[in-house]
Design a protein around this motif. Structure first.
Motif, PDB file in Angstrom:
ATOM      1  N   MET A  82       0.825  -1.188   0.000  1.00  0.00           N
ATOM      2  CA  MET A  82       0.000   0.000   0.000  1.00  0.00           C
ATOM      3  C   MET A  82       0.875   1.259   0.000  1.00  0.00           C
ATOM      4  O   MET A  82       0.549   2.222  -0.673  1.00  0.00           O
ATOM      5  CB  MET A  82      -0.941   0.014   1.193  1.00  0.00           C
ATOM      6  N   ARG A  83       1.961   1.236   0.782  1.00  0.00           N
ATOM      7  CA  ARG A  83       2.825   2.413   0.864  1.00  0.00           C
ATOM      8  C   ARG A  83       3.334   2.821  -0.514  1.00  0.00           C
ATOM      9  O   ARG A  83       3.359   4.012  -0.844  1.00  0.00           O
ATOM     10  CB  ARG A  83       3.990   2.147   1.812  1.00  0.00           C
ATOM     11  N   GLU A  84       3.726   1.860  -1.323  1.00  0.00           N
ATOM     12  CA  GLU A  84       4.258   2.188  -2.650  1.00  0.00           C
ATOM     13  C   GLU A  84       3.168   2.743  -3.568  1.00  0.00           C
ATOM     14  O   GLU A  84       3.447   3.603  -4.408  1.00  0.00           O
ATOM     15  CB  GLU A  84       4.959   0.988  -3.263  1.00  0.00           C
ATOM     16  N   LYS A  85       1.938   2.270  -3.419  1.00  0.00           N
ATOM     17  CA  LYS A  85       0.832   2.820  -4.213  1.00  0.00           C
ATOM     18  C   LYS A  85       0.572   4.274  -3.835  1.00  0.00           C
ATOM     19  O   LYS A  85       0.357   5.128  -4.692  1.00  0.00           O
ATOM     20  CB  LYS A  85      -0.448   2.001  -4.023  1.00  0.00           C
ATOM     21  N   VAL A  86       0.597   4.551  -2.533  1.00  0.00           N
ATOM     22  CA  VAL A  86       0.391   5.922  -2.065  1.00  0.00           C
ATOM     23  C   VAL A  86       1.533   6.809  -2.553  1.00  0.00           C
ATOM     24  O   VAL A  86       1.308   7.923  -3.036  1.00  0.00           O
ATOM     25  CB  VAL A  86       0.251   5.969  -0.528  1.00  0.00           C
ATOM     26  N   ARG A  87       2.749   6.307  -2.450  1.00  0.00           N
ATOM     27  CA  ARG A  87       3.907   7.082  -2.915  1.00  0.00           C
ATOM     28  C   ARG A  87       3.785   7.393  -4.399  1.00  0.00           C
ATOM     29  O   ARG A  87       3.999   8.537  -4.831  1.00  0.00           O
ATOM     30  CB  ARG A  87       5.198   6.332  -2.629  1.00  0.00           C
ATOM     31  N   ALA A  88       3.457   6.385  -5.202  1.00  0.00           N
ATOM     32  CA  ALA A  88       3.330   6.592  -6.652  1.00  0.00           C
ATOM     33  C   ALA A  88       2.238   7.614  -6.954  1.00  0.00           C
ATOM     34  O   ALA A  88       2.405   8.484  -7.821  1.00  0.00           O
ATOM     35  CB  ALA A  88       3.029   5.261  -7.344  1.00  0.00           C
ATOM     36  N   PHE A  89       1.124   7.545  -6.239  1.00  0.00           N
ATOM     37  CA  PHE A  89       0.027   8.490  -6.441  1.00  0.00           C
ATOM     38  C   PHE A  89       0.473   9.907  -6.090  1.00  0.00           C
ATOM     39  O   PHE A  89       0.221  10.862  -6.836  1.00  0.00           O
ATOM     40  CB  PHE A  89      -1.179   8.075  -5.588  1.00  0.00           C
ATOM     41  N   MET A  90       1.159  10.057  -4.958  1.00  0.00           N
ATOM     42  CA  MET A  90       1.634  11.370  -4.529  1.00  0.00           C
ATOM     43  C   MET A  90       2.615  11.956  -5.531  1.00  0.00           C
ATOM     44  O   MET A  90       2.579  13.157  -5.819  1.00  0.00           O
ATOM     45  CB  MET A  90       2.262  11.284  -3.141  1.00  0.00           C
ATOM     46  N   PHE A 132      -1.369   8.651   9.132  1.00  0.00           N
ATOM     47  CA  PHE A 132      -0.200   9.095   9.894  1.00  0.00           C
ATOM     48  C   PHE A 132       0.995   8.181   9.609  1.00  0.00           C
ATOM     49  O   PHE A 132       2.090   8.646   9.297  1.00  0.00           O
ATOM     50  CB  PHE A 132      -0.535   9.102  11.392  1.00  0.00           C
ATOM     51  N   HIS A 133       0.774   6.877   9.722  1.00  0.00           N
ATOM     52  CA  HIS A 133       1.875   5.928   9.523  1.00  0.00           C
ATOM     53  C   HIS A 133       2.368   5.930   8.076  1.00  0.00           C
ATOM     54  O   HIS A 133       3.584   5.866   7.830  1.00  0.00           O
ATOM     55  CB  HIS A 133       1.478   4.528   9.976  1.00  0.00           C
ATOM     56  N   LEU A 134       1.441   6.021   7.127  1.00  0.00           N
ATOM     57  CA  LEU A 134       1.859   6.076   5.718  1.00  0.00           C
ATOM     58  C   LEU A 134       2.710   7.315   5.455  1.00  0.00           C
ATOM     59  O   LEU A 134       3.782   7.233   4.852  1.00  0.00           O
ATOM     60  CB  LEU A 134       0.639   6.085   4.798  1.00  0.00           C
TER      61      LEU A 134
END
Length: 130
Positions: A1-9, A35-37
């Motif tokens: 999930m973290r990488e998906k959020v990063r890519a989106f950002m 918060f954690h993401l």
């Protein structure tokens, strides 16, 4: 999930290096997950994370526990934390008697104060030093 959020950002240029990201941290599952993401992404994306918790003084001791949880979480991860107390019921009554409106600007003022680096807003207490 973290990488998906990063890519989106990154794709939508949501933050650039050196910027501050201000998170509304209620203490609920959604804001704690975010918060954690964001905490994990701040180093690779080069931003700094700050958190704000607004106690609306509507839920008594439960609201106090939420505020304490949010503050402790930020302390544990060394994230700057700002706690505001906005008695929205009191503000709404006062605003309604003055101009027929409600007291919805208290919480928004808290975020603006932190964003601008101020030490409080018209309707809210000053940020906690924690």
């Amino acid at each position: 999930m973290r990488e998906k959020v990063r890519a989106f950002m990154e794709q939508y240029h949501m933050v650039t290096a050196g910027e501050r990201v201000l998170l509304g941290l209620s203490g609920g599952a959604d804001s704690v997950c975010l918060f954690h993401l964001l905490r994990e992404l701040q180093e690779p994306l080069g931003f700094s994370l700050l958190a704000v918790h607004v106690n609306h003084n509507l839920r008594g001791a439960e609201a106090g526990r939420d505020a304490a949880f949010a503050e402790n979480l930020c302390r544990e991860y060394d994230v700057p934390f700002y706690l505001y107390s906005c008695p929205v019921e009191k503000i709404a009554k006062r605003k309604a008697s003055l101009d027929g409106g409600g007291g919805t600007r208290g919480a928004a003022g808290s975020f603006c104060s932190v964003r601008k680096g101020a030490e409080g807003s018209e309707n809210c207490a000053r940020p906690s030093p924690g």
